[in-house]
Design an enzyme around this catalytic site. Sequence first.
Site, PDB file in Angstrom:
ATOM      1  N   LYS A 169      27.832  -6.187  32.095  1.00  0.00           N
ATOM      2  CA  LYS A 169      28.646  -7.058  30.109  1.00  0.00           C
ATOM      3  C   LYS A 169      29.133  -7.956  30.320  1.00  0.00           C
ATOM      4  O   LYS A 169      29.424  -8.754  29.647  1.00  0.00           O
ATOM      5  CB  LYS A 169      29.450  -6.028  29.822  1.00  0.00           C
ATOM      6  CG  LYS A 169      28.810  -4.444  29.545  1.00  0.00           C
ATOM      7  CD  LYS A 169      27.895  -4.390  28.912  1.00  0.00           C
ATOM      8  CE  LYS A 169      26.861  -3.245  28.003  1.00  0.00           C
ATOM      9  NZ  LYS A 169      26.164  -3.646  26.582  1.00  0.00           N
ATOM     10  N   TYR A 229      27.446  -1.640  35.865  1.00  0.00           N
ATOM     11  CA  TYR A 229      27.726  -1.860  34.260  1.00  0.00           C
ATOM     12  C   TYR A 229      28.421  -3.186  34.017  1.00  0.00           C
ATOM     13  O   TYR A 229      28.011  -3.951  33.269  1.00  0.00           O
ATOM     14  CB  TYR A 229      28.205  -1.194  33.935  1.00  0.00           C
ATOM     15  CG  TYR A 229      28.605  -0.509  32.170  1.00  0.00           C
ATOM     16  CD1 TYR A 229      27.239  -0.011  31.636  1.00  0.00           C
ATOM     17  CD2 TYR A 229      29.879  -0.408  31.872  1.00  0.00           C
ATOM     18  CE1 TYR A 229      27.673   0.001  30.192  1.00  0.00           C
ATOM     19  CE2 TYR A 229      29.719  -0.278  30.505  1.00  0.00           C
ATOM     20  CZ  TYR A 229      29.184  -0.019  29.788  1.00  0.00           C
ATOM     21  OH  TYR A 229      29.029  -0.421  28.405  1.00  0.00           O
ATOM     22  N   ILE A 246      33.620   4.420  22.008  1.00  0.00           N
ATOM     23  CA  ILE A 246      32.912   4.727  20.891  1.00  0.00           C
ATOM     24  C   ILE A 246      32.685   6.155  21.399  1.00  0.00           C
ATOM     25  O   ILE A 246      31.247   6.463  22.316  1.00  0.00           O
ATOM     26  CB  ILE A 246      32.223   3.638  20.835  1.00  0.00           C
ATOM     27  CG1 ILE A 246      32.588   2.559  20.604  1.00  0.00           C
ATOM     28  CG2 ILE A 246      31.042   4.288  19.149  1.00  0.00           C
ATOM     29  CD1 ILE A 246      34.324   1.867  19.663  1.00  0.00           C
ATOM     30  N   ASP A 265      13.181  -0.556  19.584  1.00  0.00           N
ATOM     31  CA  ASP A 265      14.240   0.717  20.845  1.00  0.00           C
ATOM     32  C   ASP A 265      12.770   1.079  21.667  1.00  0.00           C
ATOM     33  O   ASP A 265      11.914   1.606  21.642  1.00  0.00           O
ATOM     34  CB  ASP A 265      15.067   2.113  20.223  1.00  0.00           C
ATOM     35  CG  ASP A 265      15.867   2.447  21.151  1.00  0.00           C
ATOM     36  OD1 ASP A 265      15.523   3.459  22.362  1.00  0.00           O
ATOM     37  OD2 ASP A 265      16.704   2.168  20.713  1.00  0.00           O
ATOM     38  N   THR A 315      29.685   7.775  21.238  1.00  0.00           N
ATOM     39  CA  THR A 315      27.791   7.665  20.856  1.00  0.00           C
ATOM     40  C   THR A 315      27.182   9.057  21.811  1.00  0.00           C
ATOM     41  O   THR A 315      28.254   9.422  23.183  1.00  0.00           O
ATOM     42  CB  THR A 315      27.831   6.745  21.026  1.00  0.00           C
ATOM     43  OG1 THR A 315      28.133   5.497  22.671  1.00  0.00           O
ATOM     44  CG2 THR A 315      27.854   5.347  20.959  1.00  0.00           C
TER      45      THR A 315
END
Length: 256
Positions: A164, A160, A193, A38, A195
Amino acid sequence: MTGRLAGKITLITGAASGIGRATALRCAAEGARVALLDIAEKGLRETCSHIAGGQAFPVTVNLTQPDAVRTAVAEVINHWGRLDGVFNVAGGSGRAHGDGPVDRCTIEGWRWTLDLNLTSVFLVCKYATPALLATRGAIVNMASVLGLVGGDEDFATHAYAASKAGVIGLSRAMASYYAPQGLRVNVIAPGLIATPMSRRAQEDPAIQARLPQLQPLTGAMGAPEDVAAAAVFLLSDEARFITGAVLPVDGGWTVR
């Protein structure tokens, strides 16, 4: 836990938070030694603090830079001697950089988003594949429901979505090409999700009100652990006869 990844070396990108962190913890609990990649060094240290000593190997790296990725993957292989699995999680929204509907998406926003979400996956796969071929390993790449279906006004980030969809195309091409050599390549396509990346949706009352329609299975956002469980299965030998699959983990979003 079942120990389904016992003895395996697994590389996870985006491991400083969210789905990457949840998967790192789950893989370690299942017996794997985990390499954590990361750009966020502080987050990596925090993830490592939850994993038994010696079981995690953190590498701070900008995953859009070819030389940096090549060096990071080499460090992992040199550290543990081999590589059995990769889960490419790192990515994010390009809204702040100009992503949006195609007529309003900026050139900077397009390039930034494609680099973050697609080029990063390509680079990790490129440099990890030789080691994975040696172990007949597995790659799992993270896409999104927006790589499968169109987004309306609440999800109109076209760079985006393209990035993907590109992850899905790259993964299936790899799955076909490398299958005779024993390398499996699969995709997870999450819905919403809970996050750090989805904070905008979490804080938007209108999107929250739509969840029973968007994700009818629960009417709520998924948890990072929901994706982690799917990733562990696809990385494990239990999925030895599966390649080229795109698994939605989306509470029913893509069946509507």
